[in-house]
Design an enzyme around this catalytic site. Sequence first.
Site, PDB file in Angstrom:
ATOM      1  CG  PHE A  83      -2.007   0.916   1.054  1.00 29.47           C
ATOM      2  CD1 PHE A  83      -3.047   0.837   0.267  1.00 29.47           C
ATOM      3  CD2 PHE A  83      -1.935   1.988   2.281  1.00 29.47           C
ATOM      4  CE1 PHE A  83      -4.041   1.924   0.290  1.00 29.47           C
ATOM      5  CE2 PHE A  83      -3.202   2.809   2.165  1.00 29.47           C
ATOM      6  CZ  PHE A  83      -4.243   2.643   1.269  1.00 29.47           C
ATOM      7  N   GLY A  84       0.968   2.090  -1.111  1.00 28.88           N
ATOM      8  CA  GLY A  84       1.825   3.274  -1.126  1.00 28.88           C
ATOM      9  C   GLY A  84       1.022   4.426  -0.732  1.00 28.88           C
ATOM     10  CB  SER A  93      -0.470  10.832   9.920  1.00 29.43           C
ATOM     11  OG  SER A  93      -0.395   9.307  10.324  1.00 29.43           O
ATOM     12  NE  ARG A 135      25.373 -12.947  34.206  1.00 32.16           N
ATOM     13  CZ  ARG A 135      26.434 -12.557  33.484  1.00 32.16           C
ATOM     14  NH1 ARG A 135      27.000 -13.282  32.464  1.00 32.16           N
ATOM     15  NH2 ARG A 135      27.493 -11.792  34.131  1.00 32.16           N
ATOM     16  N   GLY A 164      25.591  -7.070  28.632  1.00 35.84           N
ATOM     17  CA  GLY A 164      26.478  -7.224  27.392  1.00 35.84           C
ATOM     18  C   GLY A 164      25.922  -8.001  26.498  1.00 35.84           C
ATOM     19  CD  GLU A 176      -0.863   0.661   9.918  1.00 35.42           C
ATOM     20  OE1 GLU A 176       0.327   0.372   9.644  1.00 35.42           O
ATOM     21  OE2 GLU A 176      -1.972   0.447   9.317  1.00 35.42           O
ATOM     22  CB  THR A 222       3.826   9.055  15.132  1.00 30.15           C
ATOM     23  OG1 THR A 222       3.201  10.324  14.886  1.00 30.15           O
ATOM     24  CG2 THR A 222       4.656   9.189  13.773  1.00 30.15           C
TER      25      THR A 222
END
Lengths: 380, 259
Positions: free
Chosen positions: A124-125, A133, A268, A340, A363, A365
């Site tokens: 969808f462009g 928006s 851990r 890490g 979709e 902000t």
Amino acid sequence: MIDFTLTAEQETLRRTVAEFAREVVAPVIGDLYERGEFPYEIVAGMGKMGLFGLPFPETVGGMGGDYFTLCLALEELARVDSSVSITLEAGVSLGAMPIFRFGTEEQQRTWLPPLMSGERLAAFGLTEAGGGSDVPGGMRTTATLDGDHWVINGSKSFITNSGTDITAFVTVTALTGEQEISTIIVPNGTPGFTVGKKYSKVGWSASDTRELAFDDVRVPVSNLVGPRGRGYAQFLRILDEGRIAIAALSVGLAQGCVDECLRYVKERAAFGQAIGTYQAIQFKVADMEVRAHTARVAYYAAAAKMLAGADFKKEAAIAKLVASNAAMDNARDATQIFGGYGFMNEYPVGRFYRDAKILEIGEGTSEVQRMIIARHLGLR
Amino acid sequence: MNIVVCVKQVPDTATERKLKSSDSTLDREAVDGLMNELDEYAVEEALRIKEAHGGEVTILTMGPSTAADTIRKALSMGADKAVHLSDDALHGSDSLQTSFAIQQVLGRTGFDLVILGSESTDARTGVLAAMLAERLGVSQVTLANKVEIDGSTIRIQRQTDYGFDRVEASLPAVVSVVEKINEPRYPSFKGIMAAKKKPVDAPSLADLGIDAAQVGLAGSATTVVDFAEAPPRAKGQIVTDEGDGGSKIADFLASKKFV
């Protein structure tokens, strides 16, 4: 009055997709992500399971499910990987849905079956360099009538699924007059339609996102989707639904962070004990679970309103806002818990961290979601 | 072709499994159950045979009411119907009795081909296919990694340590399969929805003419006399590489007779 219990069938589907994500996606996605390769085999597997046809009726080749069932699948996929989940989300709600909702019978017959089976994808462009928006203010792409053809000129940015080997077409929004927007199907390979190189993205690295250029692209007038000038209303509907889907995807990422941490904190050790025995870690993980849970409830509520045929715009915006926050916060906390190792791409949480940010952007902000919510509260 | 697939719900192998101290049987309530993995291959093979040659696939399971989940999964994959044999009197049945009970069910369903996974991940006796074939008086072709049906003949490749044997038999027959045979499909949502409407027959022991005293823990030919928890794993040995790491590891492997 309130019941968010899944039906036995929805629960079975959820478990089936979870199994697929664990067995098929998890073992290979790290490498594909690292190399920025589109997951063709995974997409084919999802196609075989019928995931691309989930919310569509059997009359058009779909699975006879609903939009909520699709959301369950998106959540379970995103628990393991977001590139795969967004590929399904965009394929269904941006690729096939506009044709299903607004297309002619002829367009549906031509384009939908290969999309339902996942053999082809569509895009969808809407978004352009100057606006997403903000429509029609930010839109520059035009389509003008020349005999029985539309002639399209302009460009589109950040278009998902637009340049894969199996992409069939892009549904493009364009100005067809003063303040008038229409949507038009442009098949890939049409002369003048150039699909740009893949973007180098911070996250979603195994998904396909490209820039598109249109230079005097001619397509038949019959490629117009729905009535001329209805483009604005059409994509608002598509985006409203899509927000629930992105919320589901975000919940998946947030829950995936919890999954990974639960495993890790038991194994851990630090200062002589498993880190999961320390309250500092327990509280962090508890907060993560709270965020995933509340965000899930928010998208279930929005989906319930949508399926009931009620106005769900505000609830969809709330769900998307809450869920993308949850994803971002959980990804940050999970990475912190992994220390890490969380900064290493070979661990899923590192991937989650990179994939979370876009959820606050795509979709609509987070700011756009707040704008929608405020307007629904009568603030203008 | 009338194909019956025997499936079993087993505890998830990813979870910790325990025997109950009261009767030395597996504690099935404490853990999540799912379809025995090898049985998924059996269901897939049955569906492929049906797709190629026509017929009907019936799922047969013996197990508590929770085994309905496993039946539903097999039906979602595409099987046509199921028989669920469930009775408290069956609890604790060993392989010999299980094969007897299943034989009675097969008398009710009839069959051209019975397909099983080569073993279950819980008890792992791996003898059910042989026992069933013996009781039914039909050929057994076991450990198949490939199955071909040609009229009333079944040809398989039997997986062996050195490769495979080609084995041929005439139908009806009992075949057991190994995981190399195929890649089981994931159920589609359409399949999941369709499974709801598929018939599941639930005969009682009386329907099958089974006397409760013939089955279950008390009537079993084998008994678990004693059991103990596996000892915790001994700590591994860490080899520090000071230029001779390779030969140290080789020495270690040699001392354990691996090389």
